[in-house]
Design a protein around this motif. Structure first.
Motif, short mmCIF file in Angstrom:
data_model
loop_
_atom_site.label_atom_id
_atom_site.label_comp_id
_atom_site.label_asym_id
_atom_site.label_seq_id
_atom_site.Cartn_x
_atom_site.Cartn_y
_atom_site.Cartn_z
N ALA C 44 42.60 39.21 46.00
CA ALA C 44 42.72 37.78 45.79
C ALA C 44 41.98 36.97 46.85
CB ALA C 44 44.20 37.38 45.76
N THR C 45 40.68 36.84 46.69
CA THR C 45 39.94 35.95 47.59
C THR C 45 40.04 34.53 47.05
OG1 THR C 45 37.90 36.12 46.35
CG2 THR C 45 38.27 37.78 48.05
N LEU C 46 39.69 33.59 47.89
CA LEU C 46 39.80 32.18 47.50
C LEU C 46 38.94 31.90 46.27
CD1 LEU C 46 41.33 29.72 48.44
CD2 LEU C 46 39.29 29.01 49.69
N ILE C 47 37.74 32.47 46.27
CA ILE C 47 36.81 32.21 45.16
C ILE C 47 37.36 32.76 43.85
CG2 ILE C 47 34.50 32.67 44.26
CD1 ILE C 47 33.63 32.91 47.24
N LEU C 48 37.84 34.01 43.93
CA LEU C 48 38.36 34.64 42.72
C LEU C 48 39.57 33.91 42.19
CD1 LEU C 48 37.99 38.48 43.34
CD2 LEU C 48 36.89 37.07 41.60
N VAL C 49 40.45 33.51 43.12
CA VAL C 49 41.66 32.80 42.70
C VAL C 49 41.30 31.51 42.00
CG1 VAL C 49 43.68 31.52 43.52
CG2 VAL C 49 43.22 33.80 44.41
N SER C 50 40.36 30.77 42.60
CA SER C 50 40.04 29.49 41.98
C SER C 50 39.34 29.71 40.64
CB SER C 50 39.19 28.63 42.91
OG SER C 50 37.99 29.29 43.22
N GLU C 51 38.53 30.76 40.54
CA GLU C 51 37.90 31.09 39.25
C GLU C 51 38.95 31.35 38.19
OE1 GLU C 51 35.25 34.45 39.15
OE2 GLU C 51 33.70 33.30 40.18
N GLU C 52 39.89 32.22 38.55
CA GLU C 52 40.97 32.60 37.64
C GLU C 52 41.76 31.36 37.23
OE1 GLU C 52 41.22 35.94 37.17
OE2 GLU C 52 42.90 35.86 35.77
N PHE C 53 42.02 30.50 38.23
CA PHE C 53 42.82 29.30 38.01
C PHE C 53 42.11 28.33 37.05
CE2 PHE C 53 43.47 24.87 39.36
CZ PHE C 53 44.81 24.72 39.05
N PHE C 54 40.83 28.09 37.32
CA PHE C 54 40.11 27.15 36.47
C PHE C 54 39.93 27.72 35.06
CE2 PHE C 54 38.77 25.28 40.56
CZ PHE C 54 39.26 24.02 40.31
N GLN C 55 39.78 29.04 35.01
CA GLN C 55 39.69 29.71 33.72
C GLN C 55 40.94 29.40 32.90
OE1 GLN C 55 37.19 30.86 32.27
NE2 GLN C 55 37.09 33.07 32.50
N MET C 56 42.10 29.53 33.57
CA MET C 56 43.37 29.30 32.90
C MET C 56 43.45 27.86 32.40
SD MET C 56 47.20 29.68 34.56
CE MET C 56 46.45 30.54 35.92
N PHE C 57 43.07 26.92 33.27
CA PHE C 57 43.21 25.52 32.90
C PHE C 57 42.10 25.01 31.98
CE2 PHE C 57 46.71 25.37 35.69
CZ PHE C 57 47.49 24.34 35.21
N SER C 58 41.03 25.79 31.85
CA SER C 58 40.01 25.38 30.88
C SER C 58 40.54 25.57 29.47
CB SER C 58 38.73 26.18 31.09
OG SER C 58 38.98 27.55 30.92
N MET C 59 41.74 26.15 29.35
CA MET C 59 42.40 26.24 28.04
C MET C 59 42.99 24.90 27.62
SD MET C 59 42.31 29.23 26.69
CE MET C 59 43.67 29.02 25.54
N MET C 60 43.19 24.01 28.58
CA MET C 60 43.88 22.76 28.27
C MET C 60 43.21 21.93 27.16
SD MET C 60 46.82 22.29 29.48
CE MET C 60 47.20 20.54 29.45
N PRO C 61 41.87 21.71 27.24
CA PRO C 61 41.29 20.91 26.15
C PRO C 61 41.53 21.51 24.77
CG PRO C 61 39.58 21.79 27.61
CD PRO C 61 40.89 22.00 28.29
N PHE C 62 41.51 22.85 24.66
CA PHE C 62 41.77 23.48 23.37
C PHE C 62 43.17 23.17 22.89
CE2 PHE C 62 38.42 26.11 25.20
CZ PHE C 62 37.53 26.15 24.15
N ARG C 63 44.11 23.26 23.83
CA ARG C 63 45.50 22.99 23.45
C ARG C 63 45.70 21.53 23.08
NH1 ARG C 63 49.96 26.06 25.73
NH2 ARG C 63 49.35 28.21 25.62
N ILE C 64 45.07 20.66 23.83
CA ILE C 64 45.19 19.23 23.53
C ILE C 64 44.57 18.94 22.17
CG2 ILE C 64 44.50 16.90 24.25
CD1 ILE C 64 44.68 17.88 27.15
#
Ligand code: NA
Ligand code: NA
Lengths: 341, 191, 445
Positions: C44-64
């Motif tokens: 869990a490096t900072l870069i990987l975590v933020s990648e994973e995190f943004f990946q997860m939240f890039s689902m938001m527009p689809f859900r909306i």
């Protein structure tokens, strides 16, 4: 010594998003079966997690999500991207198109795979056949269609290209969310709707409220697709690629059988419980008009869309050839065996 | 200066509210029209049916901002009610910065690609006679969350002003700021 | 595990008092980061975590976007608009007062009327937010005006507004039909008697409370100058117009004119016509009603959007797999199975929404249902009743939030929390009665 130790095998974890909820069999069957096969064939090193629409909540966002990398893989049907690229309809099924056997032959031996790849390339997505429903029924009607005039003003839920064709014949094409379909058909808010075939229709209960079940014309062989993010695919070692492709082919054939079984079983049940359901074919006059309207639509799209034209002509040519053999084989065989019954 | 800024935000919010009211009424008639056309005239347009949810989307997306400045969002208030104005203002300022803004920013930036994809491919409705230009309605997501970010700034300013204006306990302000549902003031009087 | 901690964190954050919708959203952001760290475990490096995190939240527009084109949800603004027009033109007040007057000196008349109106609304929509808010706008001011206790009023509205979930048409039943692989029509039919049983029990409860607690629901003071029969006549005349409206809404569904969602637009236009007939309609009324509807609708959908982020992270963090593990090990004896599965669903109802529950829990239970040989329709109705309760259970019961959004300031969240408890108990009792006496409700075993 020469056996590769599993400890050195590459660990891969993928997620596949389906357009369907995870209980909507048989459409929801291929992806989990694929996951199991791939895992078994790689000693659990290639793990694929399946997520139905109830999890990602974006049933029609599969192509975008696979393209964007939110999911490495998706399971859906190409004609859902008609709004993005109308050519995509050919990779699912089109009105008066090929049967499942003909279409699979076209995909694997008639240049279909290459054409599908070509059209998916711009999305950065690879695509593979992912199961077939076979002939879909023309739908449940509350009243009989005797003439072309009966279609005029008929309120029907029928999406996509088929809807376009029906609209040309004066049908009142209506969008109704699937959750309200049963109530709407029951109350006569709509006069007719199309769903899939007995196997899936039975769960919607339409047979209890509409007496006429029309034979298919608009989706003779709806093919599902596995979509794979190209970048992720390229990262896979060669053996995993081979395993994945083999597994996809296996589960897609499997879905065809599963749906065949489901429909045969469900139809037997419907017929016993509701002996008054009338299986109908559209009258020749209506069919002729539908065919003409379909061809007109194809020609219109082909006129200003070279990609559409290419796939259309490829399918048309292949079908013209393959249909002869279908007639000589399956069609005559069925006629022959019915004669001695 | 901040008071002036608050007034500007309020004015913009009122305009937005008015536009959305019109959109809502249009939506009501849009749905009604579709019902009448289908039933009495055997004539339905998929485009008009899609217009229903287009209007609906505009209402729910931009309405979030209007509701924010008008205190229309629900709170769990059994503690909040007992706080002094200064504490309430502080919670709102910190909450907006820590809770609202990150969410709005994430959705704003996260949805740009979503819209770009639809634009580049010239996505249209997949149904016969449906509406073209899917990127427009998809574009409402980043645009409305951008507006939410804008309104969040206004809301923060409003609360800073409130914090400053608090001279101990002012019951009038307190009442005004209990939030929510001011439409039913007359119900209180009758009690 | 993250999911469970997340629940309690959300609870603490909510009590601070910042708007619910954004609190849900932000809690999910913080836990999204944690979930990303957990997901990546060792690397869990900072870069990987933020990648994973943004990946997860890039689902938001689809859900909306899915929420945006879910036309069934359009019933929410349509019914709210109808409710507000009825309220602003005093038609709602007249209806409820008249119905209350019909009950004469009986206490609790307006509350009983509320339940009856709620039942009718429930028969025309399957979306909970729509009926709860519409009822809140229509009948809460009237009940408060006549000195009803806040708890009884809010509890009644929440419960009556949530009836839409069990009385067909209903979204929960449609989803359960999919999960159980049962025809939706069969489920709709099976739900009618249990739904009506709930209505009857609510009414009995309200009458009892009003009888024993003289302050809870005083009778509406009748005009003393006129006779009782004149009062009744007056009441009937007052009931007529709004009743016509309800008949229009329900009638347009049953006559096949409109889908359940569209029927709400018939109601909205009908309400405007009625208001015009009573000379209460003006541009100001239309505009004010529309603006209020916009705000209330946005409030409801902000919660839905916040909740979608919440459930997204909940699922992402693997909480559903924990639930799966627990449920797969449920025992195979009929009564223990029923008890534990119902308890599990009720408990989950505190945390997550009914869609998640339907798809996470039910598929695990189905094979066991099969083995024990339970009637799937019956079991589905039990679950539907149970899920209905989840809309009412504090702290996350959505009905409570929705109603709170239209309450006058003096009604506290705690009034709502306390107000619904008796109704939750009633639901549990009705549920129990369906378990014990399935034949009474028309289920074969
Ligand atoms: Na179909
Ligand atoms: Na309902």
């Amino acid at each position: 010594m020469l056996i590769a130790s599993p400890a050195f095998a590459k660990k891969v974890r993928w997620k596949v998003a389906m357009t369907w909820s995870s209980t909507l069999t048989p459409l929801a069957s291929p992806a989990p079966k694929l996951a199991k096969l791939v895992s078994d064939m790689t000693n659990g090193n290639f793990e694929i997690r399946v997520e139905g629409s109830e999890k990602h909540k974006a049933p029609l966002g599969i192509l975008d999500m696979v393209k964007g990398g939110q999911y490495e893989m998706g399971h859906s049907a190409s004609y859902y991207w008609k709004g993005k690229d109308v050519t995509m309809v050919f990779f699912t099924s089109v009105p008066f198109g090929m049967t499942a056997a003909e279409q699979y032959a076209w995909f694997y031996y008639g240049g279909g795979m290459e054409l599908m790849k070509k059209n998916y390339d711009k999305f950065g997505v690879l695509s593979f056949p992912g199961g077939n429903t076979g002939v879909q029924m023309g739908g449940w009607f509350r009243k009989e269609i005797k003439t072309l005039d009966d279609l005029k003003g008929l309120k029907m839920r029928i999406p996509g290209l088929a809807g376009e064709v029906f609209a040309k014949l004066g049908v009142n094409v209506t969008n109704i969310p699937s959750g309200e379909l049963y109530t709407s058909l029951d109350r006569g808010t709509i006069d007719a709707l199309e769903w899939v075939g007995p196997g899936m229709d039975i769960k919607m209960g339409f047979h209890k409220i509409a007496p006429y079940y029309y034979a298919g014309w608009h989706e003779p062989a709806s093919e599902m697709q596995f979509l794979i993010n190209k970048k992720e695919y390229d990262k896979l070692p060669d053996d995993y690629k081979a395993i994945l492709e083999t597994a996809m082919k296996a589960v897609s054939a499997d879905m065809y059988s599963e749906n065949f079984d489901a429909s045969a079983t469900a139809w037997a049940q419907m017929k016993t419980e509701f002996p008054n359901i009338k299986v109908m074919t559209f009258p020749p006059e209506v069919l002729k008009a539908m065919k003409a309207a379909s061809v007109e639509a194809y020609e219109a799209y082909a006129a200003d869309n070279p990609a559409f034209k290419e796939v259309y002509e490829s399918q048309k040519a292949y079908m013209a050839m393959a249909r002869e053999w279908t007639k000589m084989s399956d069609y005559y065989y069925i006629q022959t065996s019915e004669m001695v019954e | 200066m901040l008071v002036r800024a608050e007034q500007i935000f309020n004015a913009i919010n009122r305009i937005a509210g008015r536009i959305l009211s019109v959109v809502l009424v249009l939506m009501v008639f849009n749905v009604f029209y579709d019902v009448i056309m289908r039933y009495f005239f055997h004539n339905s347009s998929v485009g008009m049916q899609e217009m229903e949810w287009h209007l609906f989307s505009v209402v729910i997306l931009y309405g979030m901002s209007v509701a924010l400045l008008d205190e229309g969002h629900v709170r769990v208030d059994f503690l909040y009610d007992r706080y002094r104005i200064k504490t309430k203002a502080t919670i709102n300022i910190i909450g907006t910065i820590l809770f609202l803004l990150p969410l709005a920013l994430l959705v704003f930036f996260g949805s740009l690609g979503f819209v770009r994809d639809a634009y580049e491919i010239k996505e249209i409705s997949e149904d016969p006679g449906g509406l073209p230009f899917r990127w427009v309605i998809k574009g409402m997501i980043p645009l409305s969350f951008g507006f939410l970010i804008f309104s969040a700034i206004g809301y923060t300013i409003k609360n800073i002003n409130l914090y400053r204006s608090d001279q101990g306990s002012d019951p009038e302000l307190d009442r005004k700021f209990c939030g929510l549902g001011n439409q039913q003031d007359e119900g209180e009087g009758a009690k | 595990m993250t999911g469970i901690i997340m629940f309690f964190a959300a609870l603490v954050m909510l009590t601070i008092g910042y708007p619910v919708a954004f609190t849900f959203g932000s809690v999910s952001i913080f836990f999204g980061i944690i979930a990303a760290v957990v997901e990546l475990q060792s690397d869990a490096t900072l870069i990987l975590v933020s990648e994973e995190f943004f990946q997860m939240f890039s689902m938001m527009p689809f859900r909306i976007y899915t929420i945006m084109n879910n036309t069934i949800l359009m019933a929410i603004p349509l019914f709210i608009y109808m409710g507000i027009i009825l309220q602003k033109s005093d038609l709602a007040e007249r209806l409820l007062e008249a119905m209350g007057a019909l009950f004469g000196k009986i206490r609790g008349g307006v509350a009983v009327s509320t339940v009856l109106v709620g039942t009718l609304l429930a028969a025309s929509t399957g979306v909970v937010g729509a009926s709860v808010v519409a009822m809140g706008v229509i009948s809460l001011p009237v009940m408060l005006k006549y000195g009803y206790s806040k708890r009884l009023s809010t509890g009644t509205i929440c419960a009556a507004g949530t009836l839409g979930q069990i009385i067909p048409p209903s979204i929960v039943l449609i989803i359960l039909g999919d999960v159980f692989q049962q025809p939706v029509g069969d489920l709709f039919q099976a739900a009618v008697w249990p739904g009506l049983a709930l209505v009857v029990c609510y009414v009995i409860y309200i009458l009892c409370v009003s009888f024993f607690n003289k302050d809870a629901a005083p009778p509406i003071p009748l005009d003393d100058d006129v006779t009782r029969s004149q009062n009744i006549k007056k009441a009937l005349i007052a009931i007529l117009p709004p009743l016509t409206l309800i008949v229009m809404v329900l009638g347009s569904i049953f006559a096949g004119i409109a889908t359940p969602t569209e029927s709400a637009s018939v109601g909205s236009v009908g309400a405007m016509v009625l208001a015009a007939m009573y000379r209460k309609l003006s541009w100001r009324v239309i505009e004010e009603s529309a603006l209020e509807t916009v705000k209330i609708t946005a409030m409801v959908f902000a919660i839905l959007i916040g909740a979608t982020a919440f459930s997204m992270v909940f699922v992402y963090s693997g909480a559903d797999y924990i639930v799966e593990d627990v449920l797969t090990n449920l025992p195979g004896q009929k009564w223990t199975f029923l008890l534990l599965s119902m308890a599990a669903i009720m408990l989950l109802g505190f945390f997550i929404d009914f869609i998640e529950i339907s798809y996470i829990v039910v598929p695990i239970l189905l094979p066991i249902v099969d083995i024990i040989g339970l009637n799937p329709l019956w079991f589905a109705i039990l679950i539907a009743m149970n899920l209905q309760t989840s809309f009412l259970t504090p702290p996350f019961g959505f009905s409570l939030f929705y109603l709170k959004g239209v309450c006058p300031p003096e009604v506290r969240t705690t009034d709502l929390y306390r107000g619904v408890i008796p109704f939750i108990i009633i639901q549990a009792l009705v549920l129990l009665s369906i378990v014990i006496f399935p034949e009474v409700y028309g289920f074969s075993q």
